[in-house]
Scaffold this motif. Structure first.
Motif, PDB file in Angstrom:
ATOM      1  N   GLN A  16       0.818  -1.371   0.025  1.00  0.00           N
ATOM      2  CA  GLN A  16      -0.014   0.001  -0.134  1.00  0.00           C
ATOM      3  C   GLN A  16       0.707   0.949  -0.051  1.00  0.00           C
ATOM      4  O   GLN A  16       1.961   1.438   0.847  1.00  0.00           O
ATOM      5  N   GLY A  24      10.442  -2.861   8.205  1.00  0.00           N
ATOM      6  CA  GLY A  24       9.610  -4.096   8.313  1.00  0.00           C
ATOM      7  C   GLY A  24       8.892  -4.276   6.923  1.00  0.00           C
ATOM      8  O   GLY A  24       8.965  -5.657   6.581  1.00  0.00           O
ATOM      9  N   ASN A  25       8.500  -3.535   6.022  1.00  0.00           N
ATOM     10  CA  ASN A  25       8.029  -3.752   4.798  1.00  0.00           C
ATOM     11  C   ASN A  25       9.206  -4.230   3.743  1.00  0.00           C
ATOM     12  O   ASN A  25       8.919  -5.387   2.957  1.00  0.00           O
ATOM     13  N   MET A  45       2.613  -4.716  -7.544  1.00  0.00           N
ATOM     14  CA  MET A  45       1.385  -3.670  -7.588  1.00  0.00           C
ATOM     15  C   MET A  45       1.586  -2.679  -6.291  1.00  0.00           C
ATOM     16  O   MET A  45       1.792  -3.298  -5.389  1.00  0.00           O
ATOM     17  N   HIS A  50      -6.621  -0.460  -2.198  1.00  0.00           N
ATOM     18  CA  HIS A  50      -6.503  -0.706  -0.917  1.00  0.00           C
ATOM     19  C   HIS A  50      -6.317   0.215   0.275  1.00  0.00           C
ATOM     20  O   HIS A  50      -6.937   0.268   1.392  1.00  0.00           O
ATOM     21  N   TYR A 133     -12.201  -5.614   2.025  1.00  0.00           N
ATOM     22  CA  TYR A 133     -10.733  -5.472   1.585  1.00  0.00           C
ATOM     23  C   TYR A 133     -10.212  -6.994   1.367  1.00  0.00           C
ATOM     24  O   TYR A 133      -9.482  -7.155   0.262  1.00  0.00           O
ATOM     25  N   MET A 137      -8.372  -8.213  -2.264  1.00  0.00           N
ATOM     26  CA  MET A 137      -7.243  -8.802  -2.301  1.00  0.00           C
ATOM     27  C   MET A 137      -6.822 -10.134  -2.860  1.00  0.00           C
ATOM     28  O   MET A 137      -6.012 -10.684  -3.750  1.00  0.00           O
ATOM     29  N   ASP A 140      -7.042  -9.414  -6.541  1.00  0.00           N
ATOM     30  CA  ASP A 140      -5.520  -9.210  -6.939  1.00  0.00           C
ATOM     31  C   ASP A 140      -4.596 -10.441  -7.418  1.00  0.00           C
ATOM     32  O   ASP A 140      -3.881 -10.430  -8.197  1.00  0.00           O
ATOM     33  N   VAL A 151       4.830 -12.531   1.270  1.00  0.00           N
ATOM     34  CA  VAL A 151       4.059 -11.376   1.877  1.00  0.00           C
ATOM     35  C   VAL A 151       4.710 -11.793   3.452  1.00  0.00           C
ATOM     36  O   VAL A 151       5.426 -12.640   3.786  1.00  0.00           O
ATOM     37  N   GLY A 152       4.475 -10.586   4.368  1.00  0.00           N
ATOM     38  CA  GLY A 152       4.922 -10.881   5.901  1.00  0.00           C
ATOM     39  C   GLY A 152       3.722 -11.754   6.391  1.00  0.00           C
ATOM     40  O   GLY A 152       2.787 -11.745   5.910  1.00  0.00           O
ATOM     41  N   ASP A 154       1.623 -10.956   8.698  1.00  0.00           N
ATOM     42  CA  ASP A 154       0.419 -10.403   8.872  1.00  0.00           C
ATOM     43  C   ASP A 154      -0.439 -10.445   7.763  1.00  0.00           C
ATOM     44  O   ASP A 154      -1.759 -10.301   8.134  1.00  0.00           O
ATOM     45  N   GLN A 155      -0.158 -10.768   6.572  1.00  0.00           N
ATOM     46  CA  GLN A 155      -1.122 -11.079   5.550  1.00  0.00           C
ATOM     47  C   GLN A 155      -1.311 -12.582   5.434  1.00  0.00           C
ATOM     48  O   GLN A 155      -2.100 -12.665   4.585  1.00  0.00           O
ATOM     49  N   ALA A 189       9.981 -12.343   8.883  1.00  0.00           N
ATOM     50  CA  ALA A 189       8.614 -11.973   8.355  1.00  0.00           C
ATOM     51  C   ALA A 189       7.510 -10.998   9.266  1.00  0.00           C
ATOM     52  O   ALA A 189       6.650 -10.794   8.777  1.00  0.00           O
ATOM     53  N   ILE A 191       8.700  -7.907  11.560  1.00  0.00           N
ATOM     54  CA  ILE A 191       9.777  -6.883  12.222  1.00  0.00           C
ATOM     55  C   ILE A 191       8.838  -6.376  13.309  1.00  0.00           C
ATOM     56  O   ILE A 191       7.670  -5.867  12.984  1.00  0.00           O
ATOM     57  N   LYS A 200       3.760  -5.213  15.915  1.00  0.00           N
ATOM     58  CA  LYS A 200       4.426  -5.158  14.709  1.00  0.00           C
ATOM     59  C   LYS A 200       4.647  -3.741  14.262  1.00  0.00           C
ATOM     60  O   LYS A 200       4.238  -2.694  14.672  1.00  0.00           O
ATOM     61  N   MET A 201       6.006  -3.697  13.873  1.00  0.00           N
ATOM     62  CA  MET A 201       6.607  -2.429  13.092  1.00  0.00           C
ATOM     63  C   MET A 201       5.460  -1.909  12.006  1.00  0.00           C
ATOM     64  O   MET A 201       5.287  -2.578  11.069  1.00  0.00           O
TER      65      MET A 201
HETATM   66  P1  TYM Z   1       1.205  -3.768   3.408  1.00  0.00           P
HETATM   67  O1  TYM Z   1       1.223  -2.425   2.414  1.00  0.00           O
HETATM   68  O2  TYM Z   1       0.528  -3.400   4.806  1.00  0.00           O
HETATM   69  O3  TYM Z   1       2.769  -4.418   3.625  1.00  0.00           O
HETATM   70  C1  TYM Z   1       3.113  -4.612   2.397  1.00  0.00           C
HETATM   71  C2  TYM Z   1       3.974  -5.962   2.899  1.00  0.00           C
HETATM   72  O4  TYM Z   1       4.954  -5.758   3.953  1.00  0.00           O
HETATM   73  C3  TYM Z   1       4.799  -6.779   4.971  1.00  0.00           C
HETATM   74  N1  TYM Z   1       5.097  -6.205   6.280  1.00  0.00           N
HETATM   75  C4  TYM Z   1       5.764  -6.519   7.419  1.00  0.00           C
HETATM   76  N2  TYM Z   1       6.873  -7.734   7.161  1.00  0.00           N
HETATM   77  C5  TYM Z   1       7.536  -7.966   8.277  1.00  0.00           C
HETATM   78  N3  TYM Z   1       7.307  -7.119   9.233  1.00  0.00           N
HETATM   79  C6  TYM Z   1       6.614  -6.070   9.425  1.00  0.00           C
HETATM   80  N4  TYM Z   1       6.658  -5.331  10.442  1.00  0.00           N
HETATM   81  C7  TYM Z   1       5.555  -5.570   8.385  1.00  0.00           C
HETATM   82  N5  TYM Z   1       4.953  -4.844   8.104  1.00  0.00           N
HETATM   83  C8  TYM Z   1       4.427  -4.980   6.626  1.00  0.00           C
HETATM   84  C9  TYM Z   1       3.191  -7.167   4.591  1.00  0.00           C
HETATM   85  O5  TYM Z   1       3.223  -8.405   5.142  1.00  0.00           O
HETATM   86  C10 TYM Z   1       3.368  -7.130   3.098  1.00  0.00           C
HETATM   87  O6  TYM Z   1       3.798  -8.266   2.666  1.00  0.00           O
HETATM   88  N6  TYM Z   1      -2.882  -6.078   1.610  1.00  0.00           N
HETATM   89  C11 TYM Z   1      -1.545  -6.042   1.674  1.00  0.00           C
HETATM   90  C12 TYM Z   1      -1.117  -5.343   0.299  1.00  0.00           C
HETATM   91  C13 TYM Z   1      -1.739  -6.110  -0.868  1.00  0.00           C
HETATM   92  C14 TYM Z   1      -1.380  -7.475  -1.067  1.00  0.00           C
HETATM   93  C15 TYM Z   1      -2.284  -7.812  -2.331  1.00  0.00           C
HETATM   94  C16 TYM Z   1      -0.352  -8.346  -1.036  1.00  0.00           C
HETATM   95  C17 TYM Z   1      -2.876  -6.033  -1.528  1.00  0.00           C
HETATM   96  N7  TYM Z   1      -3.123  -6.897  -2.607  1.00  0.00           N
HETATM   97  C18 TYM Z   1      -1.946  -9.073  -2.902  1.00  0.00           C
HETATM   98  C19 TYM Z   1      -0.176  -9.547  -1.652  1.00  0.00           C
HETATM   99  C20 TYM Z   1      -1.211  -9.800  -2.715  1.00  0.00           C
HETATM  100  C21 TYM Z   1      -1.025  -4.765   2.789  1.00  0.00           C
HETATM  101  O7  TYM Z   1      -1.683  -3.917   3.317  1.00  0.00           O
HETATM  102  O8  TYM Z   1       0.401  -4.747   2.803  1.00  0.00           O
END
Ligand code: TYM
Length: 335
Positions: A16, A24-25, A45, A50, A133, A137, A140, A151-152, A154-155, A189, A191, A200-201
């Motif tokens: 996003q 973290g991202n 993307m 979102h 939401y 996703m 997508d 993904v991390g 949290d997803q 995965a 942070i 979570k960060m």
């Molecule tokens: P978003 O934007 O919150 O985060 C993007 C990616 O970063 C990972 N992430 C983390 N990983 C480790 N430690 C952390 N503290 C941390 N914070 C965020 C998230 O797990 C993610 O992989 N819904 C999704 C975006 C999305 C998406 C999708 C992802 C929309 N459509 C289809 C995969 C497939 C989101 O809000 O990620």
């Protein structure tokens, strides 16, 4: 006899554009994206649709969308090998999301922890998009028949829902979607916040010392690492009751390739001061080349917009095929 060409397995992931990416991202997701381009056909993307689930300032969202794309390119996504695009530029995502939301149950969506967390945090704006939401996703991912989704942690729950929706649709209407697998790194995965290591960060945290941004300069990174909450033991070792130190070890481990054992040995007999400086140095080293590239790409708007419009055209071609099939299967009249 003609040989069927082997298609590389396909990856889709998104991020996003709600602010500058955090460490973290990077560690949990973006860092892996570039590396996966060798073995997979990748689509990445910027998930701007979102972002609308939480109120955004229009001009800021537009700016952040370009910044997010520039950061992904700077972090190693190669538009010659991968498809990089903005979610709203490919209408099939929103179109498929509607069909999928009609095949997703209220009860399933109610169980999503992100919905519960975000509705508590934004109690004045618990909108329908925040609730549905996960159906967007799922769209997508399923619109490209992605095999793998990096993904991390949290997803993960959203990924499980996507799998369930895909399986249900396939059973109801005949095989249509690839059921995707999550790709979640073994370390890093999740942070944690540098100030409250049980959380979570997150880029939306109100305390700026709790996160490191990918645009933070060296002094800021060092200062935030030095202020990171640890414990009074003074020993660098990973343990459940030492979440602050363990989190710093995960960051350092991922960025240097060192195991927890090696890190413990490296800092044996030293206090947290030297350790925190080493953690900061590993982050600064990882971010310095990305930051230089980021500045260069962001300054070249024509190049950036060119990449995004090409990416959208390629993505739209792939997505439309799935959408057409789905519309047909569910009974929408096509002329
Ligand atoms: P978003 O934007 O919150 O985060 C993007 C990616 O970063 C990972 N992430 C983390 N990983 C480790 N430690 C952390 N503290 C941390 N914070 C965020 C998230 O797990 C993610 O992989 N819904 C999704 C975006 C999305 C998406 C999708 C992802 C929309 N459509 C289809 C995969 C497939 C989101 O809000 O990620």
């Amino acid at each position: 006899m003609s040989e069927t060409p082997l298609r590389k397995p396909r990856i889709l992931s998104g991020i996003q554009p709600t602010g500058t990416f955090t460490l973290g991202n990077y560690v949990g997701a973006v860092r892996n994206w570039g590396a996966l381009q060798q073995e997979y056909e990748c689509l990445y993307m910027v998930a701007d649709l979102h972002a609308l689930t939480v109120r955004q300032e229009a001009a800021a969202l537009r700016r952040q969308t370009r910044e997010a794309a520039a950061m992904l390119l700077a972090a190693g996504i190669d538009p010659g090998r991968s498809i990089l695009f903005v979610q709203s530029h490919v209408p099939a995502h929103a179109q498929l999301a509607w069909v999928l939301s009609c095949n997703t149950q209220f009860g399933e969506l109610s169980r999503m922890t992100q919905f519960k967390d975000k509705s508590a945090k934004h109690a004045d704006n618990v909108n329908a998009g925040l609730f549905t939401y996960p159906a967007l996703m799922a769209a997508d991912i399923l619109v490209y028949n992605a095999d793998l989704v990096p993904v991390g942690v949290d997803q993960k729950q959203h990924l499980e829902l996507t799998r369930n929706v895909a399986q249900r649709f396939n059973n109801l209407y005949s095989p249509t979607f690839t059921v995707p697998e999550p790709y979640i790194g073994k370390t890093g995965a999740k942070i944690m916040s540098l100030q409250e290591p049980e959380k979570k960060m997150s880029k939306s945290d109100t305390n700026a010392n709790s996160f490191i941004l990918m645009t933070d300069d060296a002094d800021t990174i060092l200062r935030k690492c030095k202020r990171a909450v640890t414990d009074s033991e003074g020993v660098v070792r990973a343990a459940d009751d030492k979440p602050g130190v363990t989190n710093l070890m995960s960051i350092y481990g991922v960025l240097t390739g060192k195991s927890f054992g090696a890190i413990e040995a490296e800092f044996a007999g030293q206090g947290y001061g030297a350790f925190k400086e080493a953690v900061a140095a590993s982050i600064i080293d990882a971010f310095a080349p990305i930051q230089a590239e980021y500045a260069r790409i962001l300054a070249d708007k024509a190049y950036l917009d060119g990449v995004l419009s090409q990416g959208a055209a390629r993505a739209a071609g792939l997505a439309q095929r799935t959408l057409t099939k789905v519309y047909k299967k569910v009974g929408l009249l096509q002329l």
